[in-house]
Design a protein around this motif. Sequence first.
Motif, short mmCIF file in Angstrom:
data_model
loop_
_atom_site.label_atom_id
_atom_site.label_comp_id
_atom_site.label_asym_id
_atom_site.label_seq_id
_atom_site.Cartn_x
_atom_site.Cartn_y
_atom_site.Cartn_z
N UNK C 91 -4.43 -13.77 -11.35
CA UNK C 91 -3.89 -13.94 -10.01
C UNK C 91 -2.80 -15.01 -9.98
N UNK C 128 0.39 12.72 -5.27
CA UNK C 128 1.64 12.97 -4.55
C UNK C 128 2.84 12.38 -5.30
N UNK C 129 4.02 12.80 -4.92
CA UNK C 129 5.25 12.25 -5.49
C UNK C 129 5.39 10.80 -5.06
N UNK C 130 5.52 9.91 -6.01
CA UNK C 130 5.75 8.51 -5.65
C UNK C 130 6.24 7.77 -6.89
N UNK C 131 7.07 6.80 -6.69
CA UNK C 131 7.51 5.99 -7.82
C UNK C 131 6.29 5.43 -8.53
N UNK C 133 5.84 2.82 -10.46
CA UNK C 133 5.64 1.37 -10.30
C UNK C 133 4.94 1.09 -8.98
N UNK C 134 5.43 1.73 -7.97
CA UNK C 134 4.87 1.56 -6.63
C UNK C 134 3.40 1.98 -6.63
N UNK C 137 1.04 -0.31 -8.69
CA UNK C 137 0.87 -1.62 -8.03
C UNK C 137 0.01 -1.51 -6.78
N UNK C 138 0.16 -0.41 -6.08
CA UNK C 138 -0.62 -0.19 -4.87
C UNK C 138 -2.11 -0.15 -5.23
N UNK C 142 -5.25 -2.71 -4.49
CA UNK C 142 -6.53 -2.33 -3.88
C UNK C 142 -7.70 -2.92 -4.65
N UNK C 145 -7.92 -6.61 -4.09
CA UNK C 145 -8.52 -6.88 -2.77
C UNK C 145 -10.04 -6.76 -2.82
N UNK C 168 -10.76 5.34 -0.47
CA UNK C 168 -9.53 4.99 0.23
C UNK C 168 -8.36 4.98 -0.72
N UNK C 171 -7.46 8.46 -1.64
CA UNK C 171 -6.80 9.18 -0.55
C UNK C 171 -5.35 8.73 -0.36
N UNK C 172 -5.09 7.49 -0.75
CA UNK C 172 -3.74 6.96 -0.53
C UNK C 172 -2.72 7.55 -1.50
N UNK C 173 -3.21 8.15 -2.59
CA UNK C 173 -2.25 8.69 -3.55
C UNK C 173 -2.46 10.17 -3.87
N UNK D 128 -11.41 5.94 9.62
CA UNK D 128 -12.74 6.20 9.05
C UNK D 128 -13.66 4.98 9.22
N UNK D 138 -7.39 -4.52 2.73
CA UNK D 138 -6.80 -3.43 1.96
C UNK D 138 -5.36 -3.18 2.41
N UNK D 145 1.90 -5.85 -1.71
CA UNK D 145 2.42 -5.13 -2.88
C UNK D 145 3.84 -4.64 -2.63
N UNK D 149 7.27 -5.97 -4.65
CA UNK D 149 8.17 -5.08 -5.38
C UNK D 149 9.57 -5.16 -4.80
N UNK D 168 0.90 6.20 2.53
CA UNK D 168 -0.24 5.99 1.63
C UNK D 168 -1.27 5.09 2.28
N UNK D 171 -3.03 6.97 4.96
CA UNK D 171 -3.95 7.96 4.43
C UNK D 171 -5.22 7.33 3.88
N UNK D 172 -5.10 6.08 3.46
CA UNK D 172 -6.26 5.43 2.85
C UNK D 172 -7.31 5.02 3.88
#
Lengths: 176, 176, 176, 176
Positions: C91, C128-131, C133-134, C137-138, C142, C145, C168, C171-173, D128, D138, D145, D149, D168, D171-172
């Motif tokens: 950290x 899903x489509x996403x960079x 790196x993004x 890191x996302x 999580x 956290x 969660x 679901x986010x990705x 949820x 979260x 994040x 970036x 994202x 959706x989470x």
Amino acid sequence: MLELVVQQGIQATPMSQVVKESGVAAGTIYHHFSSKEEIINELYLNLKIDFGKALSEHLTADLSYKEKFFQTWLNLYDYFCENESAFHFAEQIGHCTMITSETKQKGEIHYLPIVEFFAQGISQNVLREMDLKLMTNLIYGNIVTAVQITLSGDLIMTKDRLYSVIESSWDSIKKH
Amino acid sequence: MLELVVQQGIQATPMSQVVKESGVAAGTIYHHFSSKEEIINELYLNLKIDFGKALSEHLTADLSYKEKFFQTWLNLYDYFCENESAFHFAEQIGHCTMITSETKQKGEIHYLPIVEFFAQGISQNVLREMDLKLMTNLIYGNIVTAVQITLSGDLIMTKDRLYSVIESSWDSIKKH
Amino acid sequence: MLELVVQQGIQATPMSQVVKESGVAAGTIYHHFSSKEEIINELYLNLKIDFGKALSEHLTADLSYKEKFFQTWLNLYDYFCENESAFHFAEQIGHCTMITSETKQKGEIHYLPIVEFFAQGISQNVLREMDLKLMTNLIYGNIVTAVQITLSGDLIMTKDRLYSVIESSWDSIKKH
Amino acid sequence: MLELVVQQGIQATPMSQVVKESGVAAGTIYHHFSSKEEIINELYLNLKIDFGKALSEHLTADLSYKEKFFQTWLNLYDYFCENESAFHFAEQIGHCTMITSETKQKGEIHYLPIVEFFAQGISQNVLREMDLKLMTNLIYGNIVTAVQITLSGDLIMTKDRLYSVIESSWDSIKKH
DNA sequence: AATGAATGAGCCTTCATTCAT
DNA sequence: CATGAATGAAGGCTCATTCAT
């Protein structure tokens, strides 16, 4: 090994560097010398021997007293210019407490021929009356000054300039 | 404060000792100087100023050139003998890289009157032709030698001996 | 030895403490590392290797993509919870300038399999489509956290809660 | 004055710099704050107030729940991107022991509206079931994040990418 | 004899804090 | 209220020396 330390130059040189450059381990060095101080003292003595040798070179019997003085002067001057690190080492020795008075006494032995040479000059009425210690140190100081200026590069030490300095040295002690 | 550090003598003196002897805390010193190097440089400059002052004392207009030379020589000799730590400090300065060339340049200003004095001697045909840098360093070296012998205690520096040395100095640069 | 420093946790930890806890002398540490910075960088790299190893545990071929995601997520979560100091160290690393970009680059190598795993997910239309790196890191965020909350003790991290968080994350990705 | 310290960024900033930049004397600062720790705590609280304010901007009554979520998310994201030092300060706060738990508690008050907003989402079956602490952290982690970036410059945060991240986030936690 | 890892006192410097003015 | 010189513990690091192998 001693040579290496001289090349390093300074008593400020850390033992760690001495170790690295000498290629032997720290422990090994301390097998041969009990301390850094002893190494420096040993070095000092070795240099004095070298100085002594250098001083008496090219002193052929056919030279006049003054010519011998010039040759001796040049001998030390050349030696210092050619062994810059030895010179700097000798310079620093004066200002550090590491050299024991015993070592200094031992070192002076190698200068005896010079002292003797000056003593002869006085008794032969070629040099003026003066305490020998004073006289030798004065001349030694002159040489050191010349070497310092030469090595600093502030002034190009031409032959003319050099002989002018030696002449000064000579005039400062020769009988009027 | 500067005085205190000078009394310590050496630049090899650890700051911890400077701190102890000066009677102030470490932080206090670094409140006024940004580094040990700065202290040394400041000291150097202060000493040069002192030297400059000392050199020009008792130089009355009625003195001959030779007498002025003698007086100047004695001025520095006396100053060094009376300020032993300043002398040792000055000696060590030469062999350490802490003094910046900028500081050295600044310091030389205070020697200008002396250089000028020698220059006059040459132009007035009282002194022999010689590079000024060479000449001043030669004489300075003589004084240093005399002081070293005096302070070492190896030889009692009687008035006779001292004047004999100054005479030597003079003979080494006076016009033949 | 590295382990010991990790246990200390922080790069804010003074070397004196590292020295005390490690049971060796200051010099010893600097015999092996040239600076505190080097220690931190070495540590960082070792941790990245550990992370990399931890990430790929229990990933049997029979698992579905989602199950692999869950397992990977849990792998890092468990690793951090079990190696609290490693977590805190990681950290802090982010906010200190001590880690060289070279080290960071070296460290990223050990994450390549994960990045690859996510890339596969995208190309297989599971994610899903996403960079990349993004996305990485996302998800990493999580996990961090979740670990923070677990270790803080502010909330008891039951299995239900934990799986809810992973869900969660998923679901986010995941592809809608 | 507080602003200045925030601009400095870090708790690693020495008080001496704070003194210099703030234009007042050290003593003056210690008239108003009993210690650096107090200053940091004060700052922390001030930032939390700012965050709280930022969070609730542009939240008009006509927005749907999801739109409000997006706006709130963007509010904090924009605030951090525009107040980089505040962001870094907040980041570091987490890993230092200077902030008292009392201060942290006080700071959480300003987040109550958000917590309330999430609570509403759950009770209205838009979000949820999940522990509120978990959920808020979260999402906060997601924003952090994204900001990291963005500020690192490793990736140009286009509008598309940003909205993809917020999606994202949404959706989470949104109800399936 | 040779090694080199280990030692720990000491180095220069920083920095949060105090206090006389 | 304000000042800023003074404080001194602590910081990271060096280096002459030791000692188990």
